[in-house]
Design a protein around this motif. Sequence first.
Motif: not given
Length: 318
Positions: A167-172, A195-205
Amino acid sequence: MVNPKKNQSSTAVIILLGFSDYPELQVPLFLLFLVMYAVTVLGNVGMIVIIKINPKLHTPMYFFLKHLSFVDFCYSTVVVPKLLETLVVEDRSISIKACITQFSFGVTCVMTEMGMLAVMAYDRFVAICYPLLYTVSMSPKHCSLLVTVVYSWGIISSIVLIYSLLVLSFCETKIIDNFACEYSVFLSASCSDTHFSEIILFIFLNLNSFCTLFIILTSYLFIFVTILKMHSAGGRYKALSTCASHLTAVTIFYGTILFLYGIPNSKNSWLVVKVGSVFYGVVIPMLNPLIYSLRNNDVKETFRKILDLKIISQQDQL
């Protein structure tokens, strides 16, 4: 209509600096990591072969150890070749897709290893606290089921974390001071809200770490209570000796994780992360088979027999 963000992400590139800040160490580090990887492959593959050919080792404890060796071999193979490449090539770029692929295999191995260490602690708990029920509780069917659950959870965790990256974008093109595609690499390279990705990482880790550590600590709490109740000093020593290798492996594994994710953000944090990642991705997979083999007479005996057979075979050829 083409989504410009998706199009940018598909063409974005990450440049992994590795240890390029230390050009005088490139060749020594390459040779060091190559030797360590060779030891890792020989140690873990050798452990799997030894457990398979020795009937004495066809027990639940060694069944789980065989799978732990397999996971260590896989994780080292995911990480080390790219590390070696960053030490010898000038072009250290890697596409987002390739980086996510490496990460997916790596995180599957990490989550699986956490679960395998927890299952091994449970195995020791049943063996020491309920020895009369051990053969029933840890039957081949139950052991296979536990291993299947551990692998499945590792794959599910990987899928969820990969989704949080897609879901993240990588522009360069982004230059990252690391040698492997870890989660922090994607967060640093992203040009969108993380923010969303950090929350997912925090929860699963944290969920994975808490659950596996809870199983391990609870198992050993009951184990130590049972050992203290034993009247025989020999019985206490034998019980502790069967847990020593696993306790050592758990301490090194979780100690490294706490070190990696507990460091504060600073200018030197990337160097600390790289050193910790080397220890976690290169050193631990190499140490685990050594830890288990050096303290186990059955493993050492089988290894000696294999060496003796090779020596006899060579003498016959001569």
